[in-house]
Design a protein around this motif. Structure first.
Motif, short mmCIF file in Angstrom:
data_model
loop_
_atom_site.label_atom_id
_atom_site.label_comp_id
_atom_site.label_asym_id
_atom_site.label_seq_id
_atom_site.Cartn_x
_atom_site.Cartn_y
_atom_site.Cartn_z
N GLY A 321 5.03 -22.38 0.70
CA GLY A 321 5.29 -21.34 -0.27
C GLY A 321 4.08 -20.63 -0.80
O GLY A 321 4.18 -19.85 -1.76
N GLU A 322 2.90 -20.86 -0.23
CA GLU A 322 1.70 -20.16 -0.68
C GLU A 322 1.79 -18.68 -0.31
O GLU A 322 2.32 -18.32 0.75
CB GLU A 322 0.45 -20.79 -0.05
CG GLU A 322 0.22 -22.23 -0.50
CD GLU A 322 -0.81 -22.93 0.38
OE1 GLU A 322 -1.75 -23.50 -0.16
OE2 GLU A 322 -0.64 -22.88 1.62
N LEU A 323 1.27 -17.83 -1.17
CA LEU A 323 1.36 -16.39 -0.99
C LEU A 323 -0.01 -15.81 -0.64
O LEU A 323 -1.00 -16.06 -1.33
CB LEU A 323 1.87 -15.74 -2.28
CG LEU A 323 2.10 -14.23 -2.27
CD1 LEU A 323 3.17 -13.84 -1.26
CD2 LEU A 323 2.48 -13.75 -3.67
N LEU A 324 -0.04 -15.06 0.47
CA LEU A 324 -1.27 -14.36 0.87
C LEU A 324 -1.28 -12.98 0.24
O LEU A 324 -0.29 -12.24 0.31
CB LEU A 324 -1.36 -14.26 2.39
CG LEU A 324 -1.95 -15.49 3.09
CD1 LEU A 324 -1.59 -15.48 4.56
CD2 LEU A 324 -3.47 -15.52 2.94
N LEU A 325 -2.41 -12.63 -0.38
CA LEU A 325 -2.55 -11.36 -1.07
C LEU A 325 -3.76 -10.61 -0.52
O LEU A 325 -4.70 -11.20 0.01
CB LEU A 325 -2.74 -11.59 -2.58
CG LEU A 325 -1.65 -12.39 -3.30
CD1 LEU A 325 -2.18 -12.89 -4.64
CD2 LEU A 325 -0.43 -11.52 -3.51
N ASP A 326 -3.71 -9.29 -0.67
CA ASP A 326 -4.83 -8.44 -0.31
C ASP A 326 -5.53 -8.00 -1.59
O ASP A 326 -4.89 -7.46 -2.50
CB ASP A 326 -4.33 -7.23 0.47
CG ASP A 326 -5.43 -6.25 0.82
OD1 ASP A 326 -6.54 -6.72 1.14
OD2 ASP A 326 -5.19 -5.04 0.77
N SER A 327 -6.83 -8.24 -1.67
CA SER A 327 -7.56 -7.88 -2.88
C SER A 327 -7.95 -6.40 -2.83
O SER A 327 -7.86 -5.74 -1.78
CB SER A 327 -8.82 -8.74 -3.03
OG SER A 327 -9.82 -8.33 -2.12
N SER A 328 -8.41 -5.88 -3.94
CA SER A 328 -8.85 -4.49 -3.99
C SER A 328 -10.09 -4.26 -3.14
O SER A 328 -10.42 -3.12 -2.81
CB SER A 328 -9.13 -4.08 -5.44
OG SER A 328 -10.02 -5.00 -6.06
N ASP A 329 -10.80 -5.33 -2.78
CA ASP A 329 -11.95 -5.25 -1.88
C ASP A 329 -11.56 -5.55 -0.44
O ASP A 329 -12.43 -5.79 0.41
CB ASP A 329 -13.04 -6.23 -2.32
CG ASP A 329 -13.61 -5.89 -3.69
OD1 ASP A 329 -13.66 -4.68 -4.00
OD2 ASP A 329 -13.97 -6.82 -4.43
N ASN A 330 -10.24 -5.57 -0.17
CA ASN A 330 -9.71 -5.88 1.16
C ASN A 330 -10.11 -7.26 1.64
O ASN A 330 -10.35 -7.48 2.84
CB ASN A 330 -10.14 -4.82 2.19
CG ASN A 330 -9.52 -3.47 1.91
OD1 ASN A 330 -10.23 -2.49 1.73
ND2 ASN A 330 -8.20 -3.41 1.88
N GLU A 331 -10.19 -8.22 0.72
CA GLU A 331 -10.39 -9.62 1.07
C GLU A 331 -9.05 -10.35 0.97
O GLU A 331 -8.21 -10.04 0.11
CB GLU A 331 -11.38 -10.28 0.10
CG GLU A 331 -12.77 -9.69 0.13
CD GLU A 331 -13.62 -10.23 1.27
OE1 GLU A 331 -13.27 -11.31 1.78
OE2 GLU A 331 -14.61 -9.59 1.63
#
Length: 390
Positions: A321-331
């Protein structure tokens, strides 16, 4: 069979091996090579192996002409999602389609690559089999001034063991009146592709005839238990449109009642543990919050992530259930809802990232190897270029 081991035990061991290992073992003996291609072994392998892979769409830079590709990330414990290999597909090297690919799936390890709904490909990243779908021969209205594609979906028909692609077409009609002024009227068509038949057909449905049309802002996989879901517009406002891959019929659902509406928020549909989910987050601001809604007879809010600095958008769910996110720095950032902890993975996704998690599969798609498809694709492109010049 391996000497000293029962036959059933040998097949049980083989069914749990990665596809790369099975490809090497084809040369052990002819029975092994032929058995790996049987529907029984293919199904058993997909159901019993747990080799979960992670693909991320990346790009060498922010410009339209910069080359895009997939990176396969290492998911072994302790390797911190480091890039294991880069995969360059032939269509990625055509400048026009470089930034427009959307990934649908996976279903039984098969992905559908949608290049602006103009070029559509099926791809098995485990076997590296690649198939460009044929062009549709369905007739469009003869008086249509313009024809465009507004959305696409990819799913699996468990009743016929078939893979299907749904595509929405907008036909715009131009009517002139009062001199130079004019207005446009739009009608909608739906094409359905069947892998078994390797052909397209038109789907007629009263819901589509009433003016329901999809808004394909897909970042996540919208296929759940035989149904594909889209955010759509209707005369009464925004709704959810669904398509039953077995019965080939449309139906509609209401949206969750979230604060802010579409003027202030983005909403993306997704598969959450076998249920339809909706991720809602603000469209503006550097301090984001994320709400996950789940449909189980009615909409309920599963969890909220409050006041997250420097995070741009959700990319999908990972193990546990872990969620992958895109940061504002594209990390790439990994969030664990149970512990509320964030972990920066140190992976730069570049512009417009896409993330796909899939289990390895031997499922055939009646295509070609990536190398053969690469040659064929460029031959077709060259012929088309010569025709345009003549």
């Amino acid at each position: 069979m391996a000497r000293g081991l029962p036959e059933m035990l040998v097949w049980d061991i083989l069914s749990k091996l990665p596809v790369k290992s099975l490809a090497r073992f084809k040369c052990v003996c002819k029975p092994w090579s032929s058995s790996f291609q049987t529907p029984l072994f293919i199904t058993q392998h997909h159901l019993t192996n747990d080799h979960l892979n992670l693909l991320v769409k990346r790009c060498d830079g922010p410009n339209f002409s910069d080359l895009c590709y997939f990176s396969q990330l290492s998911t072994e414990k302790g390797q911190n999602f480091s890039p294991r290999q880069n995969i360059h597909l032939p269509v990625f090297e055509i400048e026009y389609y470089n930034h427009f690919v959307t990934v649908h799936g996976p279903h039984n390890g098969i992905l559908c690559l949608d290049f602006d709904a103009n070029i559509i490909c099926l791809w098995n990243p485990s076997t590296r089999e690649f198939k460009v779908l044929p062009q549709s021969s369905i007739q469009r209205p003869p008086l249509a001034a313009d024809t465009s594609f507004s959305g696409l979906g990819f799913g699996y028909d468990s009743q016929t063991d078939d893979y299907k692609v749904v595509r929405f077409i907008d036909n715009a009609f131009e009517y002139h009146c009062y001199g130079n002024s004019y207005y446009l009227e739009t009608t909608y068509q739906v094409d359905l592709y069947s892998l078994k038949g390797n052909s397209w057909k038109e789907i007629s449905d009263p819901i589509i005839d009433r003016g329901v049309n999809v808004r394909d802002t897909t970042l996540l996989d919208n296929y759940v238990n035989g149904f594909y879901y889209w955010l759509a517009t209707a005369p009464q406002g925004y709704i959810i449109l669904s398509f039953d891959m077995v019965n080939e019929m449309f139906s509609t659902l209401p949206l969750p009642e979230f604060d802010g509406g579409f003027e202030q928020c983005h909403l993306h549909l997704l598969n959450y543990n076998g249920l339809l989910g909706a991720s809602v987050y603000p469209s503006e601001g550097t301090l984001k919050s994320f709400d996950l809604w789940v449909m189980n007879g009615f909409w309920t809010k599963q969890f909220s992530i409050e006041s997250v600095p420097g995070v741009e958008r959700p990319l999908g769910f990972w193990k546990n259930g872990e969620l992958l996110l895109d940061s504002s720095d594209n990390e790439l950032v990994l969030f664990d809802p149970s512990t509320r902890e964030f972990k920066n993975l140190g992976i730069h996704s570049y512009k417009e990232p896409l993330m796909v998690a899939y289990v390895e599969s031997l499922v055939p798609i009646n295509g070609r190897s990536e190398h053969e498809e690469h040659i064929l694709f460029y031959c077709q492109a060259l012929r088309q270029s010569m025709c345009n010049m003549s």
